[in-house]
Design a protein around this motif. Structure first.
Motif, short mmCIF file in Angstrom:
data_model
loop_
_atom_site.label_atom_id
_atom_site.label_comp_id
_atom_site.label_asym_id
_atom_site.label_seq_id
_atom_site.Cartn_x
_atom_site.Cartn_y
_atom_site.Cartn_z
N LEU A 1 0.83 -1.21 0.00
CA LEU A 1 0.00 0.00 0.00
C LEU A 1 0.87 1.26 0.00
N ARG A 2 1.93 1.25 0.78
CA ARG A 2 2.82 2.44 0.77
C ARG A 2 3.38 2.68 -0.63
N GLN A 3 3.70 1.57 -1.31
CA GLN A 3 4.20 1.68 -2.69
C GLN A 3 3.11 2.24 -3.61
N ALA A 4 1.88 1.74 -3.46
CA ALA A 4 0.77 2.20 -4.32
C ALA A 4 0.50 3.69 -4.09
N ILE A 5 0.63 4.14 -2.84
CA ILE A 5 0.41 5.57 -2.54
C ILE A 5 1.53 6.43 -3.13
N ALA A 6 2.75 5.94 -3.02
CA ALA A 6 3.88 6.69 -3.61
C ALA A 6 3.72 6.75 -5.14
N ASP A 7 3.29 5.63 -5.76
CA ASP A 7 3.09 5.60 -7.22
C ASP A 7 1.98 6.58 -7.63
N HIS A 8 0.93 6.62 -6.81
CA HIS A 8 -0.20 7.52 -7.07
C HIS A 8 0.27 8.98 -7.05
N ALA A 9 1.11 9.31 -6.06
CA ALA A 9 1.59 10.70 -5.96
C ALA A 9 2.48 11.07 -7.15
N ARG A 10 3.26 10.10 -7.63
CA ARG A 10 4.12 10.36 -8.79
C ARG A 10 3.27 10.52 -10.04
N LYS A 11 2.31 9.59 -10.21
CA LYS A 11 1.52 9.58 -11.44
C LYS A 11 0.64 10.83 -11.56
N PHE A 12 0.00 11.22 -10.47
CA PHE A 12 -0.94 12.34 -10.57
C PHE A 12 -0.28 13.70 -10.42
N TYR A 13 0.79 13.77 -9.61
CA TYR A 13 1.34 15.09 -9.29
C TYR A 13 2.83 15.23 -9.57
N GLY A 14 3.47 14.15 -10.00
CA GLY A 14 4.92 14.22 -10.20
C GLY A 14 5.68 14.35 -8.90
N LEU A 15 5.06 13.95 -7.79
CA LEU A 15 5.73 14.04 -6.48
C LEU A 15 6.41 12.72 -6.16
N GLU A 16 7.63 12.79 -5.67
CA GLU A 16 8.38 11.58 -5.32
C GLU A 16 8.42 11.39 -3.81
N TYR A 17 7.93 10.25 -3.35
CA TYR A 17 8.07 9.89 -1.93
C TYR A 17 8.62 8.47 -1.86
N ASP A 18 9.51 8.25 -0.92
CA ASP A 18 10.09 6.92 -0.74
C ASP A 18 9.12 6.09 0.12
N PRO A 19 8.56 5.00 -0.45
CA PRO A 19 7.59 4.23 0.33
C PRO A 19 8.19 3.64 1.60
N GLU A 20 9.50 3.56 1.65
CA GLU A 20 10.16 2.96 2.82
C GLU A 20 9.99 3.83 4.07
N ASP A 21 10.24 5.13 3.93
CA ASP A 21 10.20 5.95 5.15
C ASP A 21 9.60 7.35 4.94
N GLU A 22 8.84 7.51 3.83
CA GLU A 22 8.18 8.81 3.64
C GLU A 22 6.66 8.68 3.49
N VAL A 23 6.14 7.49 3.76
CA VAL A 23 4.68 7.26 3.69
C VAL A 23 4.26 6.53 4.96
N VAL A 24 3.24 7.05 5.64
CA VAL A 24 2.71 6.39 6.84
C VAL A 24 1.23 6.13 6.62
N ILE A 25 0.80 4.87 6.80
CA ILE A 25 -0.63 4.54 6.66
C ILE A 25 -1.28 4.76 8.03
N THR A 26 -2.44 5.41 8.00
CA THR A 26 -3.15 5.70 9.25
C THR A 26 -4.58 5.17 9.18
N SER A 27 -5.26 5.20 10.32
CA SER A 27 -6.67 4.79 10.32
C SER A 27 -7.53 5.99 9.96
N GLY A 28 -7.49 6.34 8.70
CA GLY A 28 -8.29 7.46 8.19
C GLY A 28 -7.52 8.77 8.16
#
Ligand code: PMP
Length: 398
Positions: A80-107
């Motif tokens: 999921l962290r990878q899918a969110i990072a891919d989404h940010a790149r695809k839609f906005y050209g933003l790069e985030y490292d799924p390893e330590d720049e994405v945190v999944i939360t409960s909403g």
């Protein structure tokens, strides 16, 4: 005397946290309770009346049956962290490292709370845009922070550099913005975001961006994440919610993205807020972000139609409808229709017209302005039309 016979002298003697003990019943509970009592159509509640894609629910259901159903990693499943990072790149050209720049939360709500707690300690100032989503202020105040509000003004609910500069100071730790904005229906323009960038540039202020409605911007306009502005990624915590993207609001799967130094602190707060989020739902959302991104495109088209139908017919009834660029919500001034305050007007509409709305004063600390109402149009068109018919019948013949 038996242990336990001694009762507290009063609730006040318990000294609960005043932020929560003094919190009144939420406006949503109040209006929904009345709506149920009077069998009113509910345009107050901010959730869709149709569930999102079956394939997400199938993936989640299969995972629930087949397991494992044990704690996933606190920061979320890598897929999921990878899918969110891919989404940010695809839609906005933003790069985030799924390893330590994405945190999944409960909403998204937990994401905002985690970000606020990560940033502020007692006595720090947090800037928010009023009208304000209802969780922001109590959670900031519970953390001991002092809230400074920038009040948007009707008719355009514009964010200005002047208003921002008036509230920031040496104690400002973060500015929390919400774009597209609930309840104002604004999607802040590049110009407004640039004004915010000028204000924070050269300071140590972090910008927390609640972008849960990122895929609900209308009229073909793009969503502009603040993090895409030059130099702003490094000071931005960007928040999203699968509930809003896929019309699955009960799932409560959200996320925070940001530079690793900030994401790490949010992650540390998150691990003690909820620690993690259902693995089945995380897998369902990862599937959605990879395979079902046409869903929000079609949803936005349907909701735009609802917005247009509402705007046209409410205007004919005398509501002064404010421009709506995104979200589930539309605001309208009622002062041409009534001398009542928004709250009394909404209660009367539930009782007498059978339609539930939300008074906008509930989103302002001062309770003013108090002549606006919020319509939620994240419903099937037939329900929106039925509500309009009831309003037309009531207001034209009243
Ligand atoms: N932020 C805003 C502005 C919202 O309107 C909502 C939902 N109404 C949320 C956050 C909460 O999102 P979630 O359900 O993912 O917690």
């Amino acid at each position: 005397m038996v242990l336990g016979d001694n009762v507290f002298s009063s609730l006040d003697a318990l000294m609960p946290n005043p932020v929560f003990s003094r919190l009144p019943t939420s406006i949503f509970q109040h209006m929904t309770g009345l709506a149920l009592k009077h069998d009113a159509l509910n345009l107050g509640q901010g959730f869709p009346d149709q569930d999102g894609p079956l394939s997400l629910r199938e993936v989640a259901a299969r995972q629930l049956i087949e397991g494992p159903n044990q704690y996933p990693p606190s920061k979320g499943l890598l897929v999921l962290r990878q899918a969110i990072a891919d989404h940010a790149r695809k839609f906005y050209g933003l790069e985030y490292d799924p390893e330590d720049e994405v945190v999944i939360t409960s909403g998204g709500t937990e994401a905002v709370t985690g970000a606020l707690m990560a940033m502020a300690v007692a006595g720090d100032e947090l800037v928010m845009i009023e009208p304000t989503y209802d969780s922001y202020r109590p959670m900031a105040e519970a953390a001991g922070a002092i809230v400074k509000a920038v009040k948007l003004q009707a008719p355009d609910w514009q964010l200005t550099e002047e208003a921002l500069r008036a509230v920031i100071g040496p104690k400002t730790r973060a500015i929390l913005i919400n774009s597209p904005h609930n309840p104002a229906g604004r999607a802040f323009s590049r110009g407004e975001l640039e004004a915010l960038a000028r204000v924070v540039d050269g300071t140590d202020i972090v910008v927390i961006c609640d972008e849960v409605y990122e895929h609900l911007v209308y009229d073909g306009k793009p969503h502009i994440p603040f993090a895409t502005l030059p130099g702003m990624r490094q000071r931005t915590l960007k928040i999203g919610s699968a509930g809003k993207i896929f019309s699955l609001t009960g799932w409560k799967v959200g996320w925070v993205m940001g530079p690793r130094e900030l994401a790490r602190v949010v992650q540390n707060a998150h691990q003690f807020l909820t620690f993690t989020t259902s693995p089945a739902l995380q897998l369902g959302v990862a599937h959605g972000l990879t395979h079902e991104m046409d869903f929000p495109v079609q949803l936005a088209k349907r909701l735009q139609k609802n917005r247009d139908v509402l705007t046209e017919r409410l205007s004919k009834l005398g509501f002064d409808v404010q421009p709506c660029e995104g979200t589930y919500f539309l605001t309208a001034n009622i002062s041409r229709l009534t001398n009542e305050k928004d709250f009394a007007f909404c209660e009367r509409l539930i009782r007498e017209a059978g339609v539930a709305l939300i008074p906008l004063s509930a989103f302002f600390q001062s309770g003013t302005p108090d002549t606006f109402v919020r319509f939620g149009f994240c419903k099937q068109q037939s329900l929106v039309e039925q509500a309009l018919e009831r309003l037309e019948k009531y207001l034209v013949t009243a």
